[in-house]
Structures are given as C-alpha cells and as structure tokens.
Design an enzyme around this catalytic site. Structure first.
Site, PDB file in Angstrom:
ATOM      1  N   ASP A  68      -9.625  -6.365  -3.892  1.00  0.00           N
ATOM      2  CA  ASP A  68      -9.121  -5.125  -3.288  1.00  0.00           C
ATOM      3  C   ASP A  68      -9.986  -3.943  -3.724  1.00  0.00           C
ATOM      4  O   ASP A  68     -10.156  -3.689  -4.914  1.00  0.00           O
ATOM      5  CB  ASP A  68      -7.662  -4.919  -3.711  1.00  0.00           C
ATOM      6  CG  ASP A  68      -6.951  -3.825  -2.942  1.00  0.00           C
ATOM      7  OD1 ASP A  68      -7.623  -2.978  -2.331  1.00  0.00           O
ATOM      8  OD2 ASP A  68      -5.705  -3.818  -2.969  1.00  0.00           O
ATOM      9  N   HIS A  72      -7.226  -5.899   0.318  1.00  0.00           N
ATOM     10  CA  HIS A  72      -6.118  -4.950   0.259  1.00  0.00           C
ATOM     11  C   HIS A  72      -4.920  -5.398   1.091  1.00  0.00           C
ATOM     12  O   HIS A  72      -3.830  -4.851   0.930  1.00  0.00           O
ATOM     13  CB  HIS A  72      -6.592  -3.570   0.718  1.00  0.00           C
ATOM     14  CG  HIS A  72      -5.583  -2.491   0.509  1.00  0.00           C
ATOM     15  ND1 HIS A  72      -5.061  -2.182  -0.738  1.00  0.00           N
ATOM     16  CD2 HIS A  72      -4.969  -1.649   1.381  1.00  0.00           C
ATOM     17  CE1 HIS A  72      -4.183  -1.197  -0.618  1.00  0.00           C
ATOM     18  NE2 HIS A  72      -4.108  -0.858   0.653  1.00  0.00           N
ATOM     19  N   SER A  77       0.838  -1.196   0.000  1.00  0.00           N
ATOM     20  CA  SER A  77       0.000   0.000   0.000  1.00  0.00           C
ATOM     21  C   SER A  77       0.879   1.255   0.000  1.00  0.00           C
ATOM     22  O   SER A  77       1.716   1.411  -0.885  1.00  0.00           O
ATOM     23  CB  SER A  77      -0.964  -0.048   1.194  1.00  0.00           C
ATOM     24  OG  SER A  77      -1.996   0.910   1.047  1.00  0.00           O
TER      25      SER A  77
END
Length: 253
Positions: free
Chosen positions: A203, A231, A78
């Site tokens: 995601d 995610h 991320s």
C-alpha cells in the site's frame, strides 16, 4: 443516505473510500453475504447518496448511519475507516471495528512517520478543481499502485467509479479535507471494542507499518498484512480479506 442491505446473519456495516460507493465491495459481498447481513453505505455525495444533504463530517454521518442500522461490526476502507473508527469510539451499538487500509491519521507527522505527506491531499484538491475526471483516475491508480493485481484492480475501480453516477465535487473536496486534517489517535487507547486492522503489504497510501502502529495503541486489537496487497486488498485478495473478517467476527463474544 442510501444503504443497501444484502444477506442474512450477524450485521456488518461497510464504509467505502474516497470518490467511490458501496458497490466497490462486490468481491466481499460475494463471499460474505451467505453468512452475514451486509449494510453497504453510500456516503453523502457518493453513489446513490449523491444528493444527500448530510454534511460529510464524522459525527453527522456516523449518527445517521447508526440510526439506520442495527448493532453491527463496522468495516471501514480508507476514508471510510475514519467514520468507522469514530463510530466505534462513540456509538454503543458498534460491536467491533475492522479497518482495511485505514488509520486514525492519514498524513505524516514528526510522531507519525508511516503515512503520506499532507501535500498529497492538498494537491489532489487543487487538481480536482482543474481536471475532475483526470484527478479521479490518478487517485484510482494510486489506490492500486504496487499491488500484485494492480491492473485488474484498476480496471475494477474504473468500472465502479461512475456505475452509480459521478461523485459530487463538493463531497470530494470535503473528503480530502477529512483525510488531510483528521487525527483520531487519541481514541485508540480507550477503544473498548475489539478491532482488526488489515493492511496491504504494498500500500502506497497507508503503509502497513502505520496500521500496525495504530493497532498497537488499541486494546483488544489484532493486525495482519496481506502479502502483495495494495490500498484496496479486498479486490485482488478478496479471499484473504473475507477470511480474516470471518475469523474476526466469529470469535466475537
């Protein structure tokens, strides 16, 4: 900057996502530490780096981590993927790059459709000022939304979030700013290092199509999608993510 070093073998630098810390990678540590030396970073303002004064900006953070770690494969999840990608583009000691649920640009544009609206991050920033803990919990829920293991992943993230103290509010705002404004797509075409792009099929923050689009722009890149993954696929699908990383690193020259 706090960096835990665990295990023995070829070095991997692991960079966490927004609001969390290196402890979030525990499922990967369990599987990778017998084979690799893992350098688990707490980004400035996060975890045990809560009081670190390094600006949460790509060049400053990357330079500090590079100075404290050996030649390694950099793995970014991320927000951490932005730092890892910047490092791969600028630091000769980066052997290769692995991106987990991360792309060079997190917000949607006319030429970048597979991303989220900018307002998502703007709204989180506004909400953070009014309701710090509630906003963090909503973001964690978004991390796990859609995952086949959403409930257990959310429980894990909630337990991890404050295990090393609460993240600094200023660092959270800076991190949201990076997610909102950073665009590293130009770095892809000249990326000399091999790269692996691991997407979660479900995601909701970083669509798998966006990760595959990013990988298509980089030479020496490969992309895969974790079926049922959200995610944070390294939580509920740790075996698959660890195996993908292991195959990738083992094949490096």
């Amino acid at each position: 900057m706090h960096i835990d070093v665990i295990g023995h073998g070829p070095a991997l630098v692991l960079l966490h996502g927004w609001a969390l810390h290196g402890g979030v990678f525990a499922p990967l540590v369990e599987r990778l530490a017998p084979h690799y030396q893992l350098h688990l970073v707490d980004l400035p303002g996060h975890g045990f780096s809560h009081d670190d004064t390094t600006p949460l900006a790509l060049p400053h953070v990357v330079a500090a981590i590079a100075a404290a770690t050996p030649a390694a494969v950099w793995v970014g999840w991320s927000l951490g993927g932005l730092f890892a990608l910047h490092a791969a583009a600028t630091q000769p000691q980066v052997r290769a790059l692995a991106m987990i649920a991360a792309t060079p640009r997190f917000v949607r544009g006319s030429d970048w459709p597979d991303a989220v609206e900018r307002e998502v991050f703007v709204q989180f920033g506004q909400d953070l000022a009014r309701d710090y803990r509630g906003t963090l919990d909503r973001f964690l829920a978004l991390d796990t939304l859609g995952s086949a293991h959403a409930r257990s992943e959310l429980r894990s993230l909630r337990e991890t979030l404050t295990a090393r103290g609460e993240p600094a509010a200023s660092a959270l705002q800076d991190g949201l700013g990076l997610l909102e404004r950073t665009d590293l797509r130009r770095a892809l075409a000249t990326l000399a290092r091999p790269s692996l792009w691991i997407a979660g099929q479900r995601d909701r923050l970083v669509p798998a199509a966006g990760m595959h689009a990013a990988a298509a722009r980089a030479p020496h890149a490969q992309a895969l999608t974790i079926d049922g993954g959200g995610h944070a696929p390294f939580l509920g699908h740790a075996d698959q993510v660890a195996e993908a990383l292991h195959r990738f690193v083992a094949a490096l020259p």
